[in-house]
Design a protein around this motif. Structure first.
Motif, mmCIF file in Angstrom:
data_model
loop_
_atom_site.group_PDB
_atom_site.id
_atom_site.type_symbol
_atom_site.label_atom_id
_atom_site.label_comp_id
_atom_site.label_asym_id
_atom_site.label_seq_id
_atom_site.Cartn_x
_atom_site.Cartn_y
_atom_site.Cartn_z
ATOM 1 N N ALA A 122 6.642 -6.794 -8.896
ATOM 2 C CA ALA A 122 5.205 -6.593 -8.711
ATOM 3 C C ALA A 122 5.002 -5.600 -7.573
ATOM 4 C CB ALA A 122 4.505 -7.913 -8.387
ATOM 5 N N ALA A 123 3.980 -4.780 -7.688
ATOM 6 C CA ALA A 123 3.680 -3.772 -6.678
ATOM 7 C C ALA A 123 3.458 -4.429 -5.320
ATOM 8 C CB ALA A 123 2.448 -2.972 -7.078
ATOM 9 N N GLY A 124 4.081 -3.858 -4.289
ATOM 10 C CA GLY A 124 3.907 -4.340 -2.927
ATOM 11 C C GLY A 124 4.750 -5.547 -2.563
ATOM 12 N N LEU A 125 5.480 -6.093 -3.533
ATOM 13 C CA LEU A 125 6.333 -7.251 -3.286
ATOM 14 C C LEU A 125 7.773 -6.892 -3.639
ATOM 15 C CD1 LEU A 125 4.035 -9.983 -4.878
ATOM 16 C CD2 LEU A 125 4.349 -9.510 -2.447
ATOM 17 N N ARG A 126 8.707 -7.523 -2.948
ATOM 18 C CA ARG A 126 10.125 -7.279 -3.246
ATOM 19 C C ARG A 126 10.487 -7.912 -4.584
ATOM 20 N NH1 ARG A 126 11.817 -9.243 2.386
ATOM 21 N NH2 ARG A 126 12.279 -11.070 1.175
ATOM 22 N N ASP A 127 11.313 -7.218 -5.359
ATOM 23 C CA ASP A 127 11.829 -7.801 -6.596
ATOM 24 C C ASP A 127 12.531 -9.109 -6.243
ATOM 25 O OD1 ASP A 127 10.968 -5.423 -7.655
ATOM 26 O OD2 ASP A 127 12.946 -4.702 -8.226
ATOM 27 N N SER A 128 12.411 -10.087 -7.137
ATOM 28 C CA SER A 128 12.990 -11.394 -6.840
ATOM 29 C C SER A 128 13.501 -12.036 -8.121
ATOM 30 C CB SER A 128 11.933 -12.279 -6.186
ATOM 31 O OG SER A 128 12.502 -13.471 -5.721
ATOM 32 N N LYS A 129 14.451 -12.975 -7.956
ATOM 33 C CA LYS A 129 15.008 -13.692 -9.097
ATOM 34 C C LYS A 129 14.998 -15.192 -8.838
ATOM 35 C CE LYS A 129 19.007 -11.777 -9.314
ATOM 36 N NZ LYS A 129 20.367 -11.433 -9.726
ATOM 37 N N SER A 130 14.932 -15.940 -9.930
ATOM 38 C CA SER A 130 15.040 -17.400 -9.846
ATOM 39 C C SER A 130 16.499 -17.785 -9.698
ATOM 40 C CB SER A 130 14.486 -18.030 -11.136
ATOM 41 O OG SER A 130 15.379 -17.789 -12.225
ATOM 42 N N SER A 131 16.720 -19.056 -9.498
ATOM 43 C CA SER A 131 18.079 -19.586 -9.550
ATOM 44 C C SER A 131 18.580 -19.473 -10.983
ATOM 45 C CB SER A 131 18.087 -21.058 -9.138
ATOM 46 O OG SER A 131 17.622 -21.206 -7.826
ATOM 47 N N GLU A 132 19.889 -19.461 -11.136
ATOM 48 C CA GLU A 132 20.484 -19.410 -12.470
ATOM 49 C C GLU A 132 20.242 -20.737 -13.183
ATOM 50 O OE1 GLU A 132 24.970 -19.319 -14.114
ATOM 51 O OE2 GLU A 132 24.485 -17.759 -12.658
ATOM 52 N N PHE A 133 20.028 -20.673 -14.494
ATOM 53 C CA PHE A 133 19.833 -21.875 -15.301
ATOM 54 C C PHE A 133 20.475 -21.666 -16.662
ATOM 55 C CE2 PHE A 133 16.251 -19.091 -15.933
ATOM 56 C CZ PHE A 133 16.104 -19.056 -17.306
ATOM 57 N N THR A 134 20.652 -22.748 -17.405
ATOM 58 C CA THR A 134 21.225 -22.687 -18.749
ATOM 59 C C THR A 134 20.165 -23.074 -19.765
ATOM 60 O OG1 THR A 134 23.422 -23.235 -17.925
ATOM 61 C CG2 THR A 134 23.031 -23.583 -20.271
ATOM 62 N N LEU A 135 20.006 -22.243 -20.781
ATOM 63 C CA LEU A 135 19.099 -22.525 -21.891
ATOM 64 C C LEU A 135 19.962 -22.966 -23.063
ATOM 65 C CD1 LEU A 135 16.228 -22.409 -23.117
ATOM 66 C CD2 LEU A 135 16.737 -20.046 -23.775
ATOM 67 N N ASP A 136 19.733 -24.201 -23.529
ATOM 68 C CA ASP A 136 20.500 -24.746 -24.649
ATOM 69 C C ASP A 136 19.935 -24.245 -25.965
ATOM 70 O OD1 ASP A 136 22.181 -26.262 -22.974
ATOM 71 O OD2 ASP A 136 20.698 -27.882 -22.881
ATOM 72 N N LEU A 137 20.701 -24.414 -27.036
ATOM 73 C CA LEU A 137 20.275 -24.063 -28.376
ATOM 74 C C LEU A 137 18.965 -24.779 -28.684
ATOM 75 C CD1 LEU A 137 21.643 -22.364 -30.597
ATOM 76 C CD2 LEU A 137 22.509 -24.495 -31.549
ATOM 77 N N ASP A 138 17.968 -24.049 -29.141
ATOM 78 C CA ASP A 138 16.630 -24.598 -29.410
ATOM 79 C C ASP A 138 16.020 -25.267 -28.187
ATOM 80 O OD1 ASP A 138 16.222 -23.835 -32.056
ATOM 81 O OD2 ASP A 138 17.326 -25.570 -32.827
#
Length: 170
Positions: free
Chosen positions: A89-105
């Motif tokens: 987002a403009a004016g804010l530092r790029d950021s990431k969430s913690s890693e997570f696992t998405l299961d099938l469906d």
């Protein structure tokens, strides 16, 4: 005829300002897939065949979405795997969430990405005689960044350039 249905999941959450937990409206949200070395942006390859017509489509697979007025986002049709949510987002530092696992469906809810105010770097591009240089393209590369992706800015008619959303010391 063989029909194959690919199971896909959903990832949803919010993007908030780190300092006060206010929602970040209009942030661009996408997925990254952590791997060895720098995170990889998602790539999707779809192969379709209908009788004699075939197509191979290559896309980013991690198509970004924008957050709503409450900072909420929903990413749909995501294959199972390990991910992080990336927000810009403009004016804010790029950021990431913690890693997570998405299961099938699967469905992963309540992902939070917290964004902090970014530093700004401005300056002026001039020629040898001191006159402003408009439309100069500048690249800023973070030292030691394994991705090697530069931030890009273009000088205006007065030669002024501006880089937003930088980490301190970047």
């Amino acid at each position: 005829t063989v029909n194959i249905a690919l199971s896909r999941g959903v990832v949803e959450g919010r993007v908030l300002r780190e300092e006060n937990r206010d929602p970040v409206v209009g942030a661009s949200v996408s997925l990254t897939s952590p791997g060895a070395g720098p995170d990889r942006e998602m790539i999707a390859i779809a192969i379709t065949s209908d009788n004699e017509d075939s197509a191979i489509t290559v896309g980013d697979g991690g198509a970004s979405v924008r957050t709503d007025k409450d900072g909420r986002f929903v990413l749909e049709d995501i294959p199972a795997g390990k991910y992080s949510v990336k927000a810009t987002a403009a004016g804010l530092r790029d950021s990431k969430s913690s890693e997570f696992t998405l299961d099938l469906d699967g469905r992963v809810s309540n992902i939070e990405v917290k964004m902090a105010k970014g530093a700004i770097l401005t300056g002026k591009v001039t020629g040898p005689n001191g006159s402003p240089r408009p439309n100069a393209i500048l690249f800023l590369v973070k030292s030691g960044d394994p991705s090697g992706r530069p931030k890009i800015s273009t000088s205006n008619s007065q030669g002024i350039y501006k880089f937003n959303s930088l980490d301190s010391g970047e």
